[in-house]
Design an enzyme around this catalytic site. Sequence first.
Site, mmCIF file in Angstrom:
data_model
loop_
_atom_site.group_PDB
_atom_site.id
_atom_site.type_symbol
_atom_site.label_atom_id
_atom_site.label_comp_id
_atom_site.label_asym_id
_atom_site.label_seq_id
_atom_site.Cartn_x
_atom_site.Cartn_y
_atom_site.Cartn_z
ATOM 1 N N GLY A 20 0.821 -1.207 0.000
ATOM 2 C CA GLY A 20 0.000 0.000 0.000
ATOM 3 C C GLY A 20 0.854 1.256 0.000
ATOM 4 O O GLY A 20 0.572 2.213 -0.731
ATOM 5 N N ARG A 24 7.267 1.911 0.955
ATOM 6 C CA ARG A 24 7.642 0.507 1.104
ATOM 7 C C ARG A 24 8.015 -0.074 -0.255
ATOM 8 O O ARG A 24 8.927 -0.896 -0.357
ATOM 9 C CB ARG A 24 6.519 -0.298 1.747
ATOM 10 C CG ARG A 24 6.938 -1.742 2.043
ATOM 11 C CD ARG A 24 5.849 -2.539 2.761
ATOM 12 N NE ARG A 24 5.664 -2.028 4.103
ATOM 13 C CZ ARG A 24 4.485 -1.822 4.669
ATOM 14 N NH1 ARG A 24 3.378 -2.099 3.995
ATOM 15 N NH2 ARG A 24 4.388 -1.369 5.900
ATOM 16 N N ARG A 43 1.443 10.997 -9.008
ATOM 17 C CA ARG A 43 0.834 11.176 -7.684
ATOM 18 C C ARG A 43 1.706 10.626 -6.561
ATOM 19 O O ARG A 43 1.226 10.308 -5.460
ATOM 20 C CB ARG A 43 -0.557 10.533 -7.627
ATOM 21 C CG ARG A 43 -1.572 11.189 -8.560
ATOM 22 C CD ARG A 43 -2.891 10.431 -8.560
ATOM 23 N NE ARG A 43 -3.852 11.081 -9.463
ATOM 24 C CZ ARG A 43 -4.882 11.816 -9.060
ATOM 25 N NH1 ARG A 43 -5.104 11.997 -7.763
ATOM 26 N NH2 ARG A 43 -5.708 12.347 -9.925
ATOM 27 N N ARG A 87 -0.096 -8.847 -2.761
ATOM 28 C CA ARG A 87 -0.203 -7.730 -1.833
ATOM 29 C C ARG A 87 0.739 -8.011 -0.667
ATOM 30 O O ARG A 87 0.670 -9.072 -0.026
ATOM 31 C CB ARG A 87 -1.634 -7.551 -1.324
ATOM 32 C CG ARG A 87 -1.673 -6.697 -0.066
ATOM 33 C CD ARG A 87 -2.979 -6.023 0.217
ATOM 34 N NE ARG A 87 -3.060 -5.631 1.610
ATOM 35 C CZ ARG A 87 -2.332 -4.673 2.196
ATOM 36 N NH1 ARG A 87 -1.443 -3.994 1.470
ATOM 37 N NH2 ARG A 87 -2.482 -4.393 3.473
ATOM 38 N N SER A 90 0.930 -4.605 5.954
ATOM 39 C CA SER A 90 0.777 -4.791 7.386
ATOM 40 C C SER A 90 -0.693 -5.040 7.710
ATOM 41 O O SER A 90 -1.582 -4.744 6.916
ATOM 42 C CB SER A 90 1.284 -3.559 8.143
ATOM 43 O OG SER A 90 0.594 -2.401 7.720
ATOM 44 N N ASP A 204 0.216 -4.538 14.470
ATOM 45 C CA ASP A 204 -0.396 -4.180 15.750
ATOM 46 C C ASP A 204 -1.414 -5.249 16.119
ATOM 47 O O ASP A 204 -1.802 -6.063 15.285
ATOM 48 C CB ASP A 204 -1.039 -2.798 15.691
ATOM 49 C CG ASP A 204 -2.039 -2.677 14.557
ATOM 50 O OD1 ASP A 204 -3.237 -2.802 14.820
ATOM 51 O OD2 ASP A 204 -1.626 -2.450 13.398
ATOM 52 N N ARG A 217 7.136 -0.201 10.139
ATOM 53 C CA ARG A 217 6.238 -0.743 9.113
ATOM 54 C C ARG A 217 6.819 -0.513 7.720
ATOM 55 O O ARG A 217 6.629 -1.315 6.811
ATOM 56 C CB ARG A 217 4.863 -0.091 9.220
ATOM 57 C CG ARG A 217 4.153 -0.391 10.512
ATOM 58 C CD ARG A 217 2.802 0.280 10.577
ATOM 59 N NE ARG A 217 2.312 0.330 11.949
ATOM 60 C CZ ARG A 217 1.056 0.518 12.286
ATOM 61 N NH1 ARG A 217 0.135 0.680 11.363
ATOM 62 N NH2 ARG A 217 0.696 0.554 13.549
#
Length: 238
Positions: A20, A24, A43, A87, A90, A204, A217
Amino acid sequence: MSTHIGAKRGDIASTVLMPGDPLRAKYIAETYLDDVVNYSSVRNMLGFTGTYKGKRISVQGSGMGIPSLAIYTTEMIQEFGVNTIYRVGSCGAMSPDVKIRDIILGQAGTTDSSIIANTFGPGIYYSPIADFELLDSAYHTAKDSGLTPKVGNIFAADRFYNDEIDMKKLTDYGVIATEMETSGLYLLAAKHHIRALTILTVSDHLLTGEKTTAKERETSFDEMIRLSLDTAIANIKE
């Protein structure tokens, strides 16, 4: 070049890792791939192509939530010929059997998003699932590496802040973790007849309150990343 991805046909590999967070994506590309090319920064949703152990792979940020992921997934499939998407991200653990930093393989995707209802109409409650070949490969690759992944149903929440969802009931029915994308990815993979798998690290825990930092993350989920890459190169079909 598509509406949201600034690449030409051929710039993106047939197999894509899709976190996402675009940072990353940058971390994965710069840390693990050779001969890296940044094919898109539209973007600031960064995309890269390189090689891992000699196999060509791309990494593309998807943004947060099913609506954003659906844009990049659809364009990668329709405009760039992508046939396999992982995908990598986290999640929040919901089950007492799942611990912080555990690796989770998404066997199926539950959601409160309207994407499934809007696709099938009233009366059909379609269940989006992972590609079994990829799931099986990831599981055994993890076990061979000394890892113990958890496999189960992932809840893709339509809203991050949502007090109305009965998380305990979802947990009682076997949902082990929550994020915001898996159901949408699996639905689109089924629609377009491609392969998809979600591989997550627990950042988490909804029961214990434990959590990792934003920086952790972004950069510290290396076991998940290596597992995703090793699974990817074992299943490339050109």
